[in-house]
Design a protein around this motif. Structure first.
Motif, PDB file in Angstrom:
ATOM      1  N   GLY A  47       0.891  -1.137  -0.089  1.00  0.00           N
ATOM      2  CA  GLY A  47       0.132   0.002  -0.229  1.00  0.00           C
ATOM      3  C   GLY A  47       0.801   1.244   0.008  1.00  0.00           C
ATOM      4  N   LEU A  48       2.280   1.120   0.053  1.00  0.00           N
ATOM      5  CA  LEU A  48       2.806   2.490  -0.094  1.00  0.00           C
ATOM      6  C   LEU A  48       3.366   2.929  -1.471  1.00  0.00           C
ATOM      7  CD1 LEU A  48       5.556   0.951   2.562  1.00  0.00           C
ATOM      8  CD2 LEU A  48       3.828   2.901   2.755  1.00  0.00           C
ATOM      9  N   PRO A  49       3.433   4.052  -1.502  1.00  0.00           N
ATOM     10  CA  PRO A  49       4.341   4.554  -2.923  1.00  0.00           C
ATOM     11  C   PRO A  49       5.581   3.903  -2.757  1.00  0.00           C
ATOM     12  CG  PRO A  49       4.210   6.328  -1.206  1.00  0.00           C
ATOM     13  CD  PRO A  49       3.487   5.204  -0.677  1.00  0.00           C
ATOM     14  N   LEU A  50       6.231   3.472  -4.026  1.00  0.00           N
ATOM     15  CA  LEU A  50       7.334   2.623  -4.117  1.00  0.00           C
ATOM     16  C   LEU A  50       8.283   3.561  -5.237  1.00  0.00           C
ATOM     17  CD1 LEU A  50       5.981  -1.018  -4.500  1.00  0.00           C
ATOM     18  CD2 LEU A  50       6.763   0.107  -2.349  1.00  0.00           C
ATOM     19  N   LEU A 165      11.488  -0.556  -3.688  1.00  0.00           N
ATOM     20  CA  LEU A 165      11.590  -1.880  -4.313  1.00  0.00           C
ATOM     21  C   LEU A 165      12.823  -2.139  -5.145  1.00  0.00           C
ATOM     22  CD1 LEU A 165       9.564  -4.331  -4.854  1.00  0.00           C
ATOM     23  CD2 LEU A 165       8.761  -3.158  -6.698  1.00  0.00           C
ATOM     24  N   PRO A 166      13.738  -2.970  -4.757  1.00  0.00           N
ATOM     25  CA  PRO A 166      14.662  -3.510  -5.560  1.00  0.00           C
ATOM     26  C   PRO A 166      14.505  -4.211  -6.710  1.00  0.00           C
ATOM     27  CG  PRO A 166      14.942  -4.434  -3.695  1.00  0.00           C
ATOM     28  CD  PRO A 166      13.538  -3.757  -3.231  1.00  0.00           C
ATOM     29  N   VAL A 167      15.041  -4.137  -8.073  1.00  0.00           N
ATOM     30  CA  VAL A 167      14.711  -5.073  -9.104  1.00  0.00           C
ATOM     31  C   VAL A 167      16.089  -5.297  -9.671  1.00  0.00           C
ATOM     32  CG1 VAL A 167      13.305  -5.585 -11.267  1.00  0.00           C
ATOM     33  CG2 VAL A 167      12.357  -4.129  -9.518  1.00  0.00           C
ATOM     34  N   ARG A 189      11.696  -2.375   1.038  1.00  0.00           N
ATOM     35  CA  ARG A 189      12.146  -1.656   2.336  1.00  0.00           C
ATOM     36  C   ARG A 189      11.419  -0.423   2.678  1.00  0.00           C
ATOM     37  NH1 ARG A 189      17.582  -3.969   3.873  1.00  0.00           N
ATOM     38  NH2 ARG A 189      17.589  -5.957   2.755  1.00  0.00           N
ATOM     39  N   ARG A 190      11.226  -0.044   3.888  1.00  0.00           N
ATOM     40  CA  ARG A 190      10.710   0.966   4.314  1.00  0.00           C
ATOM     41  C   ARG A 190      11.278   2.085   5.061  1.00  0.00           C
ATOM     42  NH1 ARG A 190       4.998  -0.434   5.328  1.00  0.00           N
ATOM     43  NH2 ARG A 190       4.705  -2.593   4.931  1.00  0.00           N
TER      44      ARG A 190
END
Length: 256
Positions: A47-50, A165-167, A189-190
């Motif tokens: 639910g977070l902006p990433l 968000l790591p990709v 990661r927050r």
């Protein structure tokens, strides 16, 4: 902002059709593995902006970012080189915005713009290639610019929490005429105000996280181990598929 995104549903659909056609011609498939975490295997579940950070081994990376965003149904934006955006202005319809890396003021404006997108557009994905230039996937140590950390510091300044968000991905030939794309998506990661305050520490942390994920992809490729991956996109077959059909043989490389 000199080169803002200019989202257009119809424009995005048109450009996506061109992008999808290019991907189908170039790659035989795209495989994805999502690390299971508390939110499950869909990064949107937080639910977070990433802020999505990815390695940058080829020209095709923006296309792969668009494919992944569409696969997960995420509203997306992507920072790209201003010279490229001036050359292909229609990418702004997709949510691309430009940064003039040689102009410190423009860099600051672009980072503030990205932070504002994270703060005002709900659970969006804002893509960033923190290496800032095309770099082989095997290059170590990873050289990350501080842009991602500055975006996080700005976006969390009012007390909100932003996810990172790591990709990581590689482009691999595996017994077929065309390459495939191997993608791993890591855990979100927050970052809150306190955690994002130290830009140098955050940059180092993100570098470690992205390096670890890239190493995971490299190990999977070296072991030819894709049991935990799923194919989310299939391109056109190559001459190897034609030969196999004529000879009545099974494919050397399977989708699953």
């Amino acid at each position: 902002m000199r080169y803002p995104a200019r989202k257009s549903p119809w424009g995005e659909l048109l450009v996506w059709m061109l992008v999808r056609s290019s991907l189908r011609r170039m790659f035989v498939r795209v495989r994805v593995r999502v690390r299971v975490c508390d939110a499950g295997d869909d990064p949107r579940a937080t639910g977070l902006p990433l802020l999505v950070i990815a390695n940058h081994p080829t020209w095709w990376d923006g296309y792969i970012a668009l494919l992944l965003s569409r696969h997960f149904g995420a509203r997306r934006y992507l920072m790209m080189d201003a010279a490229q955006l001036r050359r292909y202005r229609f990418f702004a319809w997709l949510g691309c915005f430009g940064v003039e890396r040689s102009d410190a003021r423009d860099v600051a404006r672009s980072l503030a713009y990205a932070a504002n997108l994270l703060c005002t557009h709900g659970p969006v994905w804002v893509w960033l290639f923190p290496q800032a230039e095309i770099t082989p996937a095997s290059a170590r140590p990873l050289a990350l610019h501080g842009g991602a950390a500055h975006i996080l510091r700005r976006a969390t300044a009012d007390g909100r929490t932003i996810g990172v968000l790591p990709v990581a991905w590689e482009y691999v030939f595996r017994g077929e005429q065309h390459p495939e794309v191997i993608v791993r998506i890591g855990e979100v990661r927050r970052f809150d105000t306190a955690e994002a305050r130290d830009v140098a520490r955050v940059t180092s942390c993100l570098g470690d996280v992205l390096t670890a994920l890239m190493n995971d992809v490299a190990r999977d490729v070296a072991r030819d181990d894709f049991a935990a991956y799923r194919t989310i996109f299939r391109g056109r077959g190559g001459v190897n598929d034609t030969f196999d059909r004529l000879l009545g043989r099974e494919r050397l490389v399977t989708d699953e």
